[in-house]
Design an enzyme around this catalytic site. Sequence first.
Site, PDB file in Angstrom:
ATOM      1  N   LYS A   2      83.947 -63.289   4.879  1.00  0.00           N
ATOM      2  CA  LYS A   2      84.001 -61.887   5.282  1.00  0.00           C
ATOM      3  C   LYS A   2      82.594 -61.380   5.562  1.00  0.00           C
ATOM      4  O   LYS A   2      81.631 -61.821   4.927  1.00  0.00           O
ATOM      5  CB  LYS A   2      84.621 -61.037   4.174  1.00  0.00           C
ATOM      6  CG  LYS A   2      86.101 -61.286   3.947  1.00  0.00           C
ATOM      7  CD  LYS A   2      86.614 -60.539   2.729  1.00  0.00           C
ATOM      8  CE  LYS A   2      86.598 -59.049   2.922  1.00  0.00           C
ATOM      9  NZ  LYS A   2      87.172 -58.328   1.756  1.00  0.00           N
ATOM     10  N   ASP A 136      78.823 -60.830  -9.520  1.00  0.00           N
ATOM     11  CA  ASP A 136      80.005 -60.177 -10.090  1.00  0.00           C
ATOM     12  C   ASP A 136      79.874 -59.963 -11.589  1.00  0.00           C
ATOM     13  O   ASP A 136      80.502 -59.065 -12.157  1.00  0.00           O
ATOM     14  CB  ASP A 136      81.237 -61.054  -9.831  1.00  0.00           C
ATOM     15  CG  ASP A 136      82.075 -60.544  -8.672  1.00  0.00           C
ATOM     16  OD1 ASP A 136      81.558 -59.737  -7.887  1.00  0.00           O
ATOM     17  OD2 ASP A 136      83.243 -60.947  -8.552  1.00  0.00           O
ATOM     18  N   PHE A 273     102.765 -57.365  -4.883  1.00  0.00           N
ATOM     19  CA  PHE A 273     103.462 -56.275  -5.565  1.00  0.00           C
ATOM     20  C   PHE A 273     104.464 -55.569  -4.652  1.00  0.00           C
ATOM     21  O   PHE A 273     105.451 -55.013  -5.133  1.00  0.00           O
ATOM     22  CB  PHE A 273     102.451 -55.280  -6.145  1.00  0.00           C
ATOM     23  CG  PHE A 273     101.844 -55.745  -7.440  1.00  0.00           C
ATOM     24  CD1 PHE A 273     102.232 -55.171  -8.646  1.00  0.00           C
ATOM     25  CD2 PHE A 273     100.914 -56.769  -7.474  1.00  0.00           C
ATOM     26  CE1 PHE A 273     101.689 -55.601  -9.846  1.00  0.00           C
ATOM     27  CE2 PHE A 273     100.365 -57.209  -8.657  1.00  0.00           C
ATOM     28  CZ  PHE A 273     100.755 -56.637  -9.853  1.00  0.00           C
ATOM     29  N   ASN A 324      96.999 -48.241  -4.191  1.00  0.00           N
ATOM     30  CA  ASN A 324      98.177 -48.093  -3.342  1.00  0.00           C
ATOM     31  C   ASN A 324      99.525 -48.130  -4.041  1.00  0.00           C
ATOM     32  O   ASN A 324     100.533 -47.752  -3.447  1.00  0.00           O
ATOM     33  CB  ASN A 324      98.174 -49.194  -2.273  1.00  0.00           C
ATOM     34  CG  ASN A 324      96.980 -49.085  -1.343  1.00  0.00           C
ATOM     35  OD1 ASN A 324      96.869 -48.146  -0.561  1.00  0.00           O
ATOM     36  ND2 ASN A 324      96.067 -50.047  -1.424  1.00  0.00           N
TER      37      ASN A 324
END
Length: 388
Positions: A2, A136, A273, A324
Amino acid sequence: MKYQLFEYEGRQILAKGIAERIGIEEPLFSYKRGDGFSYKKHMEIKTHRDAVNAMVAALTDPENGVISDLSEVKAVGHRVLHGGEYFAAPVQINEEVKAVIKKCFAWGPLHNPANLMGIEVCEEVMAGIPQVAVFDTAFHQTMPPKAYRYALPEHYYKDLGIRRYGFHGTSHAFVAKEVAKFLGRDSQEGLRVITCHLGNGSSFAAVKDGKCIDTSMGLTPLSGIAMGTRCGDVDPAIVPYIQKAENLSAEELDTMMNKKSGMLAISKKSSDFRDLWEGEEAGDENCKLALEIFSYQAAKLIASYAAALKGVDAIVFTGGVGENDFGVREMACDYLAFMGVELDLEKNNGTRDLAIISTPESKVKVIVLPTNEELSICEQAVEVLGLA
């Protein structure tokens, strides 16, 4: 691979995209400018070097690019999974830094080698441009020993580095910083926040005065809450028991716990999900159970971190599921009524962007705050290099 190109002063995305299926059948390269122009195309991308070259060609294309040449790029920021105890902050990359990233291969066998490969390819293709590693694990290095030490013989910590490290640090740090701004605070001092990064991989952090004091992932991203395909915390004795019962190798066990467990295993359907809710609405008891387990474990972690912080001012949901999934937020917060958490169901059900979704009467603010790890990496690279 990315990528995003930022114009730093205006925090503006000039272009972004991804190179997928590198080195396998039908590689796909995508490119999208900040003004909305975009394309996707199959092209020959056999290596990460090919992917970086394709990115550079797209960004500098005379017709559809956003810069004339690489001289306009002042820095390259890389997300690196594991920095162990070696790095508590982002750092400009040199040979010593690369050696430490390699030293951490054992703790991040899937990610760190790929991270290092990306760094070395960028050094070659974009020679002379400063590169910065953002780890991270770095944000969680402020945890005290009572939070990061495992109750194992000390030599496993001293000799093998076995301890809680935590992950998603770039996201947790960004969200904790941004929520302070959103609440009108001049600084993070005195603010107690629980950040919930929920997605296919999920983690939680207890943040006090802008510093992490505890987090749910451990030596690896496998621990904590049950996730998309990861089992999360289980009784450690289960591992040798299954190994003996089914004559599995350590690698097979690791694959089972990382890639064949979690929501996928409980639902017997999917790690997504959206599929779980579709199944639940159709009366699938396994999908319903998966959602219940996830929300229940999320609530337990949030409540435990409220204790660790000795109170909490804000609970922040972020990540693909956190931002979301209205249902997961509602189910998790329903357990927290004893803390004075009161969700505004109407606001919750319509919110995917930055907003308070608790009622004015709620004793704890519940907030949805979209993460932006790429912007955070950009900001940290600029700070490290003194470019601001």
